[in-house]
Scaffold this motif. Structure first.
Motif, PDB file in Angstrom:
ATOM      1  N   CYS A 271       2.579   3.439  -5.655  1.00 20.96           N
ATOM      2  CA  CYS A 271       4.076   4.004  -5.619  1.00 20.96           C
ATOM      3  C   CYS A 271       4.916   2.684  -5.306  1.00 20.96           C
ATOM      4  CB  CYS A 271       4.222   5.005  -4.693  1.00 20.96           C
ATOM      5  SG  CYS A 271       3.542   4.782  -3.115  1.00 20.96           S
ATOM      6  N   GLU A 272       4.335   2.047  -4.227  1.00 20.40           N
ATOM      7  CA  GLU A 272       5.051   0.909  -3.590  1.00 20.40           C
ATOM      8  C   GLU A 272       5.306  -0.219  -4.583  1.00 20.40           C
ATOM      9  OE1 GLU A 272       4.056  -0.334   0.704  1.00 20.40           O
ATOM     10  OE2 GLU A 272       3.538  -2.294  -0.285  1.00 20.40           O
TER      11      GLU A 272
ATOM     12  N   CYS B  52       7.788   0.501  -7.337  1.00 18.07           N
ATOM     13  CA  CYS B  52       8.907   1.128  -6.944  1.00 18.07           C
ATOM     14  C   CYS B  52      10.172  -0.142  -7.386  1.00 18.07           C
ATOM     15  CB  CYS B  52       9.221   1.181  -5.451  1.00 18.07           C
ATOM     16  SG  CYS B  52      10.813   1.584  -4.887  1.00 18.07           S
TER      17      CYS B  52
ATOM     18  N   CYS C 101       7.770   6.256  -8.559  1.00 18.56           N
ATOM     19  CA  CYS C 101       6.406   6.533  -7.572  1.00 18.56           C
ATOM     20  C   CYS C 101       5.662   7.566  -7.867  1.00 18.56           C
ATOM     21  CB  CYS C 101       7.178   6.643  -6.216  1.00 18.56           C
ATOM     22  SG  CYS C 101       8.673   7.811  -6.150  1.00 18.56           S
TER      23      CYS C 101
ATOM     24  N   CYS D 121       1.429   7.103  -9.405  1.00 16.71           N
ATOM     25  CA  CYS D 121       0.633   7.517  -8.568  1.00 16.71           C
ATOM     26  C   CYS D 121      -0.474   8.551  -9.300  1.00 16.71           C
ATOM     27  CB  CYS D 121       1.246   8.660  -7.425  1.00 16.71           C
ATOM     28  SG  CYS D 121       0.216   9.235  -6.245  1.00 16.71           S
TER      29      CYS D 121
ATOM     30  N   CYS E 233      16.493   3.817  -1.971  1.00 18.15           N
ATOM     31  CA  CYS E 233      15.754   4.687  -2.874  1.00 18.15           C
ATOM     32  C   CYS E 233      16.668   5.132  -4.231  1.00 18.15           C
ATOM     33  CB  CYS E 233      15.003   5.630  -2.540  1.00 18.15           C
ATOM     34  SG  CYS E 233      14.421   6.966  -3.617  1.00 18.15           S
TER      35      CYS E 233
ATOM     36  N   LEU F 209       6.471   8.839  -1.435  1.00 21.05           N
ATOM     37  CA  LEU F 209       7.378   7.841  -1.218  1.00 21.05           C
ATOM     38  C   LEU F 209       8.802   8.106  -1.237  1.00 21.05           C
ATOM     39  CD1 LEU F 209       7.123   4.576  -0.700  1.00 21.05           C
ATOM     40  CD2 LEU F 209       7.455   4.010  -2.950  1.00 21.05           C
TER      41      LEU F 209
END
Ligand code: SF4
Ligand code: FES
Length: 252
Positions: free
Chosen positions: A220-221, A224, A165, A169, A159, A176
């Motif tokens: 978010c996923e 990313c 993220c 969202c 990260c 996240l």
């Protein structure tokens, strides 16, 4: 190639913002997205106009500073890719590119595309570190860590703190990011002594910054650039629950 920009301009945190339309009649498809913005800024400066403010540092996908929304997508259309790693060839000739800053209450706009992400720093300060004595390098190398745990920690540690993220969202949740920061220490032996305390303090600080809660949208996923997985959120929630049930006394 030729593109048209609709770029968010806002003179300061409390100024009223608007979209400025800028025609870019000729840009190499081998230019990076940020090089295209550099070129546009040279043109604005030559005309005596204010250049577009945007953040960047490494321009190689590791510092996390460069994120913007491009046509409504955090970091643009390519999955697993930061804004700085997009090249103009990833867009269609003649396309209109709508460029906006991250939009979240916890990330107030400073100017144009630049937002204040210091809320993330405050979360890290609350517990995103190991403060117990972990010994010297030879001792650390002598602690057996399974390949599976090492890989899990490494994936979470990838990260870069970019905030995509949060921007992607619908709830502007930072779970996240916080899940990744908690997880990469939670799966290593060095992170165990402060594991529960860390989860409680970081989650409490996250809530205090004005981020929303996760309701499992999964945006978010998808957004990313480092492909951090939502399993990091589940791990964070599990640690937070365990700490709460144990009624561990955590200094404020
Ligand atoms: S989890 Fe991904 S999107 Fe969120 S801050 Fe970290 S790298 Fe950026
Ligand atoms: S400028 Fe560092 S990640 Fe894009």
């Amino acid at each position: 190639m030729r593109v048209k920009l609709k770029v968010w301009r806002q003179a300061g945190p409390n100024a009223k913002g608007h979209f400025q339309e800028i025609d870019v009649p000729e840009v190499s498809e081998d230019s990076s997205f940020l090089e295209m913005l550099d070129m546009v800024n040279h043109g604005l400066i030559e005309k005596g106009e204010e250049p577009i403010a945007f953040d960047s540092d490494c321009r190689e996908g590791i510092c996390g500073t460069c994120g913007v929304m491009i046509n409504g997508e955090a970091h643009g259309p390519l999955p697993g890719t930061t804004t700085c790693q997009h090249h103009m060839r990833h867009f269609t000739d003649g396309a209109t590119l709508v460029i906006e800053p991250w939009r979240a209450k916890a990330f107030p706009i400073i100017k144009d595309l630049v937002v204040n992400r210091s809320a993330f720093d405050r979360i890290i300060r609350a517990g995103g570190y190991v403060s117990v004595d972990t010994g010297s390098a030879p001792e650390a190398a002598a602690i057996p860590i399974s390949k599976e745990d090492a890989d899990t920690a490494f994936e979470s540690a990838a990260c870069i703190g970019c905030g995509a993220c949060v921007a992607a969202c619908p709830n502007a949740s930072a779970m996240l990011f916080v899940g990744a920061k908690i997880s990469h220490l939670a799966v290593l032996p060095q992170g165990q002594p402060e594991r529960m305390e860390r989860a409680v303090k970081m989650v409490a600080t996250m809530d205090a910054q004005g981020f929303g809660n996760c309701t499992n949208h999964g945006e978010c996923e998808k957004a990313c650039p480092k492909e951090i997985k939502m399993t990091n959120i589940y791990r964070m929630n599990a640690d937070y629950m365990k700490a709460s049930l144990a009624e561990k006394k955590v200094p404020k």
